[in-house]
Design a protein around this motif. Structure first.
Motif, PDB file in Angstrom:
ATOM      1  N   GLU A  45       0.851  -1.201   0.000  1.00 42.16           N
ATOM      2  CA  GLU A  45       0.000   0.000   0.000  1.00 42.16           C
ATOM      3  C   GLU A  45       0.877   1.237   0.000  1.00 42.16           C
ATOM      4  O   GLU A  45       1.870   1.302   0.726  1.00 42.16           O
ATOM      5  CB  GLU A  45      -0.929   0.016   1.214  1.00 42.16           C
ATOM      6  CG  GLU A  45      -1.848   1.236   1.249  1.00 42.16           C
ATOM      7  CD  GLU A  45      -2.870   1.178   2.371  1.00 42.16           C
ATOM      8  OE1 GLU A  45      -3.247   2.254   2.875  1.00 42.16           O
ATOM      9  OE2 GLU A  45      -3.293   0.061   2.734  1.00 42.16           O
ATOM     10  N   VAL A  46       0.517   2.210  -0.857  1.00 45.26           N
ATOM     11  CA  VAL A  46       1.249   3.474  -0.927  1.00 45.26           C
ATOM     12  C   VAL A  46       0.269   4.608  -0.684  1.00 45.26           C
ATOM     13  O   VAL A  46      -0.940   4.456  -0.859  1.00 45.26           O
ATOM     14  CB  VAL A  46       1.927   3.651  -2.302  1.00 45.26           C
ATOM     15  CG1 VAL A  46       2.887   2.506  -2.577  1.00 45.26           C
ATOM     16  CG2 VAL A  46       0.885   3.735  -3.425  1.00 45.26           C
ATOM     17  N   ALA A  47       0.798   5.754  -0.262  1.00 44.42           N
ATOM     18  CA  ALA A  47      -0.057   6.908   0.007  1.00 44.42           C
ATOM     19  C   ALA A  47      -0.253   7.739  -1.252  1.00 44.42           C
ATOM     20  O   ALA A  47       0.678   7.925  -2.042  1.00 44.42           O
ATOM     21  CB  ALA A  47       0.560   7.771   1.102  1.00 44.42           C
ATOM     22  N   THR A  96       6.455   7.250  -2.330  1.00 44.38           N
ATOM     23  CA  THR A  96       6.639   6.047  -1.519  1.00 44.38           C
ATOM     24  C   THR A  96       7.628   5.119  -2.200  1.00 44.38           C
ATOM     25  O   THR A  96       7.516   4.864  -3.405  1.00 44.38           O
ATOM     26  CB  THR A  96       5.312   5.292  -1.318  1.00 44.38           C
ATOM     27  OG1 THR A  96       4.341   6.169  -0.751  1.00 44.38           O
ATOM     28  CG2 THR A  96       5.503   4.088  -0.408  1.00 44.38           C
ATOM     29  N   ARG A  97       8.574   4.593  -1.434  1.00 41.28           N
ATOM     30  CA  ARG A  97       9.492   3.617  -2.000  1.00 41.28           C
ATOM     31  C   ARG A  97       8.852   2.235  -1.963  1.00 41.28           C
ATOM     32  O   ARG A  97       8.308   1.811  -0.946  1.00 41.28           O
ATOM     33  CB  ARG A  97      10.812   3.575  -1.230  1.00 41.28           C
ATOM     34  CG  ARG A  97      11.705   2.419  -1.709  1.00 41.28           C
ATOM     35  CD  ARG A  97      13.095   2.458  -1.162  1.00 41.28           C
ATOM     36  NE  ARG A  97      13.834   1.272  -1.575  1.00 41.28           N
ATOM     37  CZ  ARG A  97      15.145   1.104  -1.426  1.00 41.28           C
ATOM     38  NH1 ARG A  97      15.869   2.067  -0.858  1.00 41.28           N
ATOM     39  NH2 ARG A  97      15.741   0.005  -1.822  1.00 41.28           N
ATOM     40  N   ILE A  98       8.910   1.542  -3.094  1.00 36.91           N
ATOM     41  CA  ILE A  98       8.462   0.159  -3.161  1.00 36.91           C
ATOM     42  C   ILE A  98       9.609  -0.691  -3.691  1.00 36.91           C
ATOM     43  O   ILE A  98      10.441  -0.224  -4.476  1.00 36.91           O
ATOM     44  CB  ILE A  98       7.202  -0.005  -4.050  1.00 36.91           C
ATOM     45  CG1 ILE A  98       7.476   0.483  -5.480  1.00 36.91           C
ATOM     46  CG2 ILE A  98       6.016   0.716  -3.444  1.00 36.91           C
ATOM     47  CD1 ILE A  98       6.290   0.247  -6.430  1.00 36.91           C
ATOM     48  N   MET A 157      12.093   1.449  -6.318  1.00 39.86           N
ATOM     49  CA  MET A 157      11.772   2.716  -6.973  1.00 39.86           C
ATOM     50  C   MET A 157      10.864   3.519  -6.059  1.00 39.86           C
ATOM     51  O   MET A 157      10.196   2.973  -5.179  1.00 39.86           O
ATOM     52  CB  MET A 157      11.080   2.478  -8.321  1.00 39.86           C
ATOM     53  CG  MET A 157       9.683   1.884  -8.206  1.00 39.86           C
ATOM     54  SD  MET A 157       8.823   1.727  -9.799  1.00 39.86           S
ATOM     55  CE  MET A 157       9.775   0.439 -10.585  1.00 39.86           C
ATOM     56  N   ASN A 158      10.857   4.842  -6.267  1.00 34.15           N
ATOM     57  CA  ASN A 158       9.905   5.720  -5.583  1.00 34.15           C
ATOM     58  C   ASN A 158       8.765   6.033  -6.544  1.00 34.15           C
ATOM     59  O   ASN A 158       9.011   6.421  -7.697  1.00 34.15           O
ATOM     60  CB  ASN A 158      10.587   7.016  -5.144  1.00 34.15           C
ATOM     61  CG  ASN A 158      11.658   6.785  -4.094  1.00 34.15           C
ATOM     62  OD1 ASN A 158      11.545   5.876  -3.282  1.00 34.15           O
ATOM     63  ND2 ASN A 158      12.706   7.594  -4.116  1.00 34.15           N
ATOM     64  N   ALA A 197       9.225  -0.163   7.170  1.00 37.11           N
ATOM     65  CA  ALA A 197       8.066  -0.704   6.457  1.00 37.11           C
ATOM     66  C   ALA A 197       8.397  -1.032   5.020  1.00 37.11           C
ATOM     67  O   ALA A 197       7.844  -1.958   4.432  1.00 37.11           O
ATOM     68  CB  ALA A 197       6.911   0.314   6.509  1.00 37.11           C
ATOM     69  N   ALA A 198       9.320  -0.256   4.413  1.00 31.30           N
ATOM     70  CA  ALA A 198       9.660  -0.475   3.007  1.00 31.30           C
ATOM     71  C   ALA A 198      10.615  -1.620   2.810  1.00 31.30           C
ATOM     72  O   ALA A 198      10.762  -2.123   1.708  1.00 31.30           O
ATOM     73  CB  ALA A 198      10.273   0.803   2.426  1.00 31.30           C
ATOM     74  N   ALA A 199      11.303  -2.052   3.854  1.00 27.98           N
ATOM     75  CA  ALA A 199      12.284  -3.130   3.714  1.00 27.98           C
ATOM     76  C   ALA A 199      11.579  -4.419   3.355  1.00 27.98           C
ATOM     77  O   ALA A 199      10.530  -4.744   3.906  1.00 27.98           O
ATOM     78  CB  ALA A 199      13.056  -3.310   5.017  1.00 27.98           C
TER      79      ALA A 199
END
Length: 230
Positions: free
Chosen positions: A41-43, A48-50, A118-119, A197-199
């Motif tokens: 989930e991204v804002a 947001t980095r995924i 990537m962001n 959270a992104a790790a």
């Protein structure tokens, strides 16, 4: 009629246990054979980095590249520099990347974990929507196209090659460039939480492989003892 001696009975029992252990090992390995995206989930209105993570090749062949297609609804996609990959992008008329290719500096062996990041930015109008990021995993021999998208009412887990999917959540606070506002101490804590959270989640594959090796070794030892006593 042939008689099953105690020694033979032990051998047959051992064979059944070994086969069951092998099946139990194979099931979680098969379940992990995907390209996963983290977080899921991204804002909206924020960067947001995924990360796209995997721990397998193409039928055992080492991975040489990940080609990620960017949804048209994304307002931005910026690859994260990583020494493990060389990165190239393809952009549309707006200048926003439509495809990012991560080429491995050294091919990633099968059963080794790796990820590429990537962001991304999605507009507020995308809040509540889900978007697929089709990924083509290229290998020294063959490739795996993780591009299947579940139709309405279909369980994504039924797909053989599911595309990674992210959900756009509530809009981020844009007062500070899309990052949470507050005092410097709060900002630092928030950044640390976002990084955690992104790790990518710890991959269970090495644990299962180790467990499988122990099962096989124990089975071989018991079988040798049973044959010696027969």
């Amino acid at each position: 009629m042939s008689r099953i001696t105690p020694a033979r009975r032990r051998v047959r029992t051992l064979a059944g246990v070994t086969a069951g252990a092998a099946l139990a090992l194979a099931l979680p390995l098969a379940a992990s054979a995907h390209v996963h995206v983290t977080p899921e989930e991204v804002a909206a209105n924020g960067s947001t980095r995924i990360d796209f993570a995997f721990s397998h090749g193409c039928d055992g062949s080492p991975t040489t590249a990940l080609v990620v297609d960017i949804p048209a609804e994304a307002q931005g996609a910026t690859p994260v520099v990583d020494g493990a990959w060389t990165i190239t992008t393809e952009a549309g008329e707006s200048g926003i990347p439509t495809r990012i290719t991560y080429t491995a500096v050294t091919p990633v062996p099968d059963a080794y974990a790796a990820s590429a990041g990537m962001n991304v930015i999605f507009p507020g109008s995308a809040e509540g929507e889900s978007f697929a990021f089709p990924v083509t995993q290229q290998c020294e021999a063959g490739e795996a196209a993780w591009v299947e998208i579940a139709e309405d009412g279909q369980d994504p887990h039924d797909l053989e090659y599911p595309a990674p999917v992210v959900v756009v959540g509530a809009a981020a606070d844009t007062e500070h460039g899309g990052h949470a506002s507050g005092e410097h101490g709060d900002d630092t804590a928030a950044d640390a939480e976002n990084a955690a959270a992104a790790a990518p989640a710890a991959d269970p594959l090495p644990v299962w492989l180790s467990a499988g090796a122990l099962v096989v070794a124990a089975a071989a030892l018991v079988l040798a003892i049973a044959r010696r006593r027969a």
